[in-house]
Write a protein that holds these residues in place. Structure first.
Motif, short mmCIF file in Angstrom:
data_model
loop_
_atom_site.label_atom_id
_atom_site.label_comp_id
_atom_site.label_asym_id
_atom_site.label_seq_id
_atom_site.Cartn_x
_atom_site.Cartn_y
_atom_site.Cartn_z
N ALA A 12 1.10 -1.30 -0.03
CA ALA A 12 -0.24 -0.03 0.02
C ALA A 12 0.95 1.18 0.18
O ALA A 12 0.85 2.39 0.73
CB ALA A 12 -0.95 0.01 0.78
N PRO A 13 1.80 1.53 -1.49
CA PRO A 13 2.06 2.75 -1.00
C PRO A 13 1.20 3.76 -1.37
O PRO A 13 2.13 4.90 -0.94
CB PRO A 13 3.71 2.57 -2.26
N ASN A 14 0.74 3.92 -2.11
CA ASN A 14 -0.33 4.88 -2.60
C ASN A 14 -2.17 4.79 -1.98
O ASN A 14 -2.06 2.98 -1.75
CB ASN A 14 -0.02 5.01 -3.31
N PRO A 15 -2.58 5.65 -2.12
CA PRO A 15 -4.66 5.48 -1.58
C PRO A 15 -4.72 4.75 -2.80
O PRO A 15 -5.37 3.04 -2.49
CB PRO A 15 -4.86 6.29 -2.34
N ASP A 16 -4.79 4.27 -4.20
CA ASP A 16 -5.20 3.26 -4.87
C ASP A 16 -4.72 1.33 -4.99
O ASP A 16 -5.02 1.16 -5.19
CB ASP A 16 -4.48 3.57 -6.92
N LYS A 51 -6.50 1.03 -2.03
CA LYS A 51 -7.53 0.24 -2.36
C LYS A 51 -7.62 -1.47 -2.51
O LYS A 51 -8.75 -2.30 -3.08
CB LYS A 51 -8.33 1.54 -3.20
N GLU A 52 -6.77 -1.21 -3.82
CA GLU A 52 -6.75 -3.05 -4.62
C GLU A 52 -5.92 -3.71 -3.48
O GLU A 52 -7.35 -5.26 -3.74
CB GLU A 52 -5.34 -2.84 -6.05
N TRP A 53 -5.74 -3.63 -2.62
CA TRP A 53 -4.74 -5.36 -1.24
C TRP A 53 -6.67 -4.92 -0.81
O TRP A 53 -6.07 -5.80 0.13
CB TRP A 53 -3.89 -4.02 -0.57
N LEU A 54 -7.71 -4.43 -0.62
CA LEU A 54 -8.52 -4.79 0.01
C LEU A 54 -9.52 -5.35 -0.48
O LEU A 54 -9.42 -6.09 0.76
CB LEU A 54 -9.20 -3.17 0.64
N TYR A 55 -9.22 -5.42 -1.64
CA TYR A 55 -9.43 -6.68 -2.57
C TYR A 55 -9.54 -7.80 -3.04
O TYR A 55 -9.56 -9.01 -2.56
CB TYR A 55 -9.72 -6.32 -4.18
N ARG A 56 -8.04 -7.85 -2.76
CA ARG A 56 -6.78 -8.89 -3.10
C ARG A 56 -6.88 -9.93 -1.33
O ARG A 56 -6.66 -10.63 -0.52
CB ARG A 56 -5.74 -8.22 -3.00
N SER A 57 -7.18 -8.79 -0.43
CA SER A 57 -6.81 -9.76 0.74
C SER A 57 -8.29 -10.27 1.70
O SER A 57 -8.07 -10.78 2.87
CB SER A 57 -6.01 -8.63 2.39
#
Length: 719
Positions: free
Chosen positions: A567-571, A574-580
């Motif tokens: 999570a280096p940046n907001p986008d 956001k993608e990490w929230l889905y993947r995790s």
């Protein structure tokens, strides 16, 4: 009128209109003649003619019952009225000998009584002691003579085996009454008004009225506007618009299509005050057997919900003989929808099919015979058998929101096959059936359960939500695709809340033209659930608020510190929230997620404080019309409540280097969190041992900076 006599305990004269059929709901009108006329069949036969009831019942398509009271009405028991209805319904044959169902449709929702003189006193006494039997009771020249029966418990006539929790005294059960004449009505008015749910349920007309055709016609016009819906063990009286009002009153727009040699009427309703339905989805509602569209439209709650939400076009088709068949009627749906599209420019990708009883059977039949027409279906009170196996083999999806009464005995046999049906519907929507390991109402383990305590609340617009329990079965993405709802203490009937619950499910789905799969608009519009929060200290955090969050159910708030790599940046956060898997988990239990990336954000105790102030009491409820807590003016000036991000349910989770920072923040703000979870890291910075607590829950810096004055100096606790 065909005349019949019944002896024995029934002991009555009754007539069947030539208009009566097994598929047309007929009023059952009990006429209690004065003592002098009620002592014999011969006198009652004359009274039926001279009073005008014989001709009036013939024209109205009613069944007319005149009971004999050989010893006068004071010697008759009030329970006789229910015995009479049962005996006549069993005996009364349709004038059309070719009908498959031979008996006349003497529906329990349309039982009326009228009494004259001593018969009026008896009619009033039955209204006191048997209030759940009648849609309306008219008393000409008399009022109840005894009120003691009001203290007795109801016999729960429409559902005798209702739960022990459904116990009401007769005096607390509303019944519509009309007293005509110059007698003293004060006590009767007080008695019946105490339980009334509408002001016009207790009527009084002064003047000279008798057993004459003019008075009969006036009473029958009133009866035409009354019904007792079969929606509980005791039912509920209500006003009923007539068929003429439905067809010509302007609320519904009549139209028709022709298929297979039959003409099918259908009635279209726009939201009240709307002149254009362009782009609206459509709810098609199918009536039950023997319940024409003009009646059905008034019992299912869809028109009221349509006016409230203004979110859909409402359409009710009418079958040629008040009954839908599996093969004879299905082709009219495509023609009807084509006509609706040309006339109203509807959204053809969002058409939903629902229905009650035989109409629910039709919902299952036609929805699975022609899945290309519908995005989702909602059958109420019927067997769920249809062509779901063929859909499964063909790779189709069909979301289903089914509803049944827990004690609807018409469903006793179909319930035995629910194990297999549930399995098919779960698979049909991408789910995996899992055998229930603990006692469960059904064979398969459900993913979520909702009731009056956590979804069907008064604040959410439900009037009888405490009677509703929904079992949800999810697809692999954690979204409900098959739901089964049970109504507690429900006979073969419906309540308005069912429409609200069904719509909240149906409205999510669309079926693109030519597609075997459906699109979940909740998934498609997921970006609406995200927000980027600018932090006063610099940088942005990513916030995710599930659609199910509201102002009256406490939501977990989960503060997430991903690793710098993820999570280096907001986008990226956001993608990490889905993947995790956090998005799926949040949707399961309606948790608010706050992911803090590393770019320009000092992930520490100060950031925790900032996120709390930015979100608590400022995050808008995702539920339409929810204004329970801290309502504010939102988009278009509409007031909307805030999500209940209860301070007792804040958690923090960190991963790897994010776990180090999460641990440091938790050490600096220990009174903020219900739990701290650190994966792959531990805190490396701790506060000074002598630093005092900020008294977060009551301090100026905490819960309510504008109103709180802080705590006394005596309450000094170190971090």
């Amino acid at each position: 009128m065909q005349e019949y006599e019944l002896g024995g305990e029934a002991n009555c004269l009754y007539y069947v209109s030539s208009k009566c059929r097994s598929w047309i709901p007929a009023k059952t009108i009990l006429v209690f003649a004065p003592d002098s006329e009620a002592r014999s069949i011969v006198r009652l036969r004359s009274f039926a003619r001279t009073s005008g009831w014989l001709n009036a019942a013939e024209e109205n398509g009613a069944v007319l019952i005149l009971p004999v009271a050989e010893q006068g009405w004071t010697q008759e028991k009030s329970r006789r009225v229910k015995l009479l209805h049962k005996a006549v319904w069993k005996d009364a044959l349709s004038p059309d000998p070719s009908e498959v169902f031979r008996t006349v449709w003497c529906w329990e929702t349309l039982i009326f009584a009228v009494g004259y003189g001593e018969g009026a006193v008896y009619a009033g006494n039955t209204a006191v002691e048997q209030p759940n039997a009648f849609a309306d009771v008219a008393m000409v020249g008399g009022v109840p003579g005894i009120y003691a029966g009001g203290e007795a418990l109801s016999d729960r006539w429409l559902l005798p085996d209702a739960s022990e929790g459904w116990q009401h005294k007769n005096k607390d059960i509303p019944v519509a009454v009309w007293m005509l004449g110059n007698m003293d009505t004060a006590e009767a008015e007080r008695y019946f008004a105490a339980a009334a749910t509408a002001a016009d349920q207790v009527k009084v007309s002064r003047g000279s009225f008798g057993a004459d055709p003019e008075t009969t016609a006036m009473i029958l016009r009133e009866f035409d506007t009354r019904v007792r819906w079969k929606n509980s063990p005791d039912g509920m009286p209500a006003r009923l618009k007539t068929e003429a009002q439905m067809r010509t009153g302007g609320e519904y727009i009549p139209d028709s299509v022709t298929w297979n040699g039959h003409s099918y009427n259908f009635f279209t309703r726009l939201p009240r005050g709307a002149s254009d339905a362009r782009g609206l989805p459509v709810v098609v509602s199918m009536h039950g057997h023997g319940e024409p569209a003009w009646m059905f439209a008034q019992k299912n709650g869809w028109p009221e919900l349509q006016d409230e939400t203004r979110e859909f076009l409402f359409v009710i088709p009418d079958s040629p003989e008040n009954s839908w068949t599996i093969s004879g009627d299905h082709g009219m749906h495509a023609l009807m929808l084509e006509k609706l599209e040309k006339t109203y420019h509807i959204d053809r990708t969002r058409v939903y099919l629902t229905g009650f009883s035989n109409g629910a059977m039709a919902t299952c039949w036609y929805g699975t015979m022609h899945p290309e027409l519908y995005a989702a279906i909602s059958p109420w009170n019927s067997p769920l058998c249809s062509f779901e196996e063929k859909l499964l083999e063909g790779g189709w999806e069909m979301p289903v929101f089914a509803i049944n009464g827990d004690l609807d005995h018409k469903m006793d046999v179909p319930r035995k096959s629910y194990g297999k049906l549930f399995e098919t519907f779960i698979r049909l929507n991408g789910g995996v059936p899992r055998p229930a390991q603990v006692p469960c109402p059904w064979k398969w383990k459900h993913d979520a359960q909702w009731d009056g305590s956590n979804r069907y609340t008064v604040e959410a617009g439900y009037r009888e939500g405490d009677r509703m329990t929904t079992y949800e079965y999810w697809n692999p993405d954690g979204k409900p695709r098959f739901c089964f709802t049970e109504l507690k203490d429900m006979p073969h009937g419906a309540i308005h809340d069912e429409a609200r619950a069904a719509w909240m499910f149906l409205r999510r789905f669309s079926r693109p033209k030519g597609s075997k799969t459906v699109v979940d608009r909740q998934e498609a519009e997921m970006d609406r659930n995200f927000a980027y929060l600018s932090l006063p200290g610099g940088g942005e955090a990513v916030m995710f608020v599930p659609t199910g969050c509201n102002s009256y159910t406490p939501a977990r708030s989960i503060l997430l510190f991903p690793s710098k790599e993820n999570a280096p940046n907001p986008d990226a956060a956001k993608e990490w929230l889905y993947r995790s898997g956090w998005i799926r988990q949040a949707l399961r239990d309606n948790s608010v997620l706050l992911a803090v990336p590393t770019q320009g954000v000092p992930r520490d105790g100060d950031t925790v404080d900032q996120l709390y102030r930015l979100t608590w009491g400022k995050t808008e409820s995702r539920e339409y019309g929810d204004i329970l807590w801290r309502p504010t003016s939102g988009e278009n000036g509409r007031r909307q409540g805030c999500v209940w991000m209860w301070e007792t349910l804040w958690h923090i989770v960190g991963y790897d280097d994010g776990a180090v920072e999460a641990g440091n923040a938790a050490a600096a703000r220990p009174n903020h969190f219900a739990s701290v979870t650190l994966i792959g890291g531990a805190p490396d910075t701790f506060p000074d041992p002598e630093v005092q607590s900020d008294h977060f829950l009551v301090s100026k810096a905490g819960k309510n900076p504008d109103a709180m004055k802080g705590v006394s100096e005596d309450y000094a606790v170190r971090v």
